[in-house]
Each structure stands twice: as structure tokens, then as C-alpha cells.
Write a protein that holds these residues in place. Structure first.
Motif: not given
Length: 152
Positions: A66-82, A98-110
Motif C-alpha cells: 500500500l505504501l509502495a503505491f502511495e510513494c509511487s514505487v508501484i504505479e498503475r496507469d488507471d487513476g481510479r485504481s490509485r 479492531n475495525e476492518r478496512v475494505a481492501v480493493p482488488q487494485a491494492a494487490f500485486v500479482s
């Protein structure tokens, strides 16, 4: 999850994804017991039954991804994904552990293969496993730049 599944996000406990005590403040999270987590990750297994063969693809995310996406270490072409990944990280950093966070499919790397998955998990593998510390260094430098100076 089946490849043709309509699921777009998964509700994960925040404590699983939040950084451990040793990294919590250096990664910009709240350095209180509520901000501390296990620094774990989530493996998403996609499968497809095609032509009588089971094809499997592994995806992974954790606080470093998640932090790699935020710091642009990993980038996606789709602005909505970001945007959805940034919203996920913001939600992870706020409120109770103790709460939950919704983790979108775009937050995963293959993962390219099993060795790559092991590397993403931070386990011993034949693939390079230094990527988390690159993200850590970039994020830590960004936090240091935002700290107030004493004017000296």
C-alpha cells in the motif's frame, strides 16, 4: 476466488495490515497501541478451470505494498485504481485497530510465480526480497522531510 468473480474488495482486520511496533511511527502510523498491528499480509488466490486445467494466480498486499503505491514505487496507469488504494491506506491509518478496512482488488500485486510470492511475503526464496526495505526507505524519507525543524 474464481477469476470471473464480481468481488471487488475484501474486509480485512486493520491489525493484520498495520505495521508492527518497531515500524509504526517510522511509517507514519499512530504510535499508540491502537495504531500497532502484526505487519501481516493477505494472499488472494485466483483460480480458473479452463480446458480441464486448473490455473492459479497469486496476488498479495500488505502495508508495504500500500505504501509502495502511495510513494509511487508501484504505479498503475488507471487513476481510479490509485484513488481507491489511497483511500484504503487512509482508512487503514485512521480509527481503531479492531475495525476492518475494505481492501480493493487494485491494492494487490500479482506474483509472477511461487518464488515471487514467497519474496512478497518476506520469506526465503530464489527471488529478490529487498523490495519492502526500498519502500520503507522511501516512505521514511518522506516522513522525515515533513517533520518540523527546531530552527537551529
Amino acid at each position: 476466488m474464481a477469476t470471473n468473480s464480481a468481488t471487488q474488495s475484501w474486509n480485512i482486520h486493520k491489525r493484520i495490515l498495520r505495521p508492527s511496533l518497531g515500524n509504526v511511527d517510522r511509517l507514519g502510523f499512530d504510535p499508540t497501541p491502537e495504531g500497532v498491528g502484526t505487519e501481516g499480509g493477505v494472499v488472494l488466490i485466483e483460480f480458473e478451470d479452463k480446458e480441464d486445467q486448473l490455473r492459479v494466480r497469486y496476488r498479495y498486499t500488505d502495508v508495504f505494498v500500500l505504501l509502495a503505491f502511495e510513494c509511487s514505487v508501484i504505479e498503475r496507469d488507471d487513476g481510479r485504481s490509485r484513488t481507491v488504494v489511497t483511500n484504503c491506506l487512509d482508512s487503514l491509518m485512521q480509527r481503531l485497530g479492531n475495525e476492518r478496512v475494505a481492501v480493493p482488488q487494485a491494492a494487490f500485486v500479482s506474483a509472477r510465480d511461487v518464488d515471487s510470492l514467497l519474496s512478497l511475503l518476506g520469506l526465503h526464496s530464489n527471488a529478490d526480497s529487498g523490495w519492502k526495505w526500498i519502500t520503507f526507505s522511501v516512505r521514511n524519507r518522506a516522513i522525515i522531510r515533513t517533520l518540523p525543524t527546531d530552527g537551529a
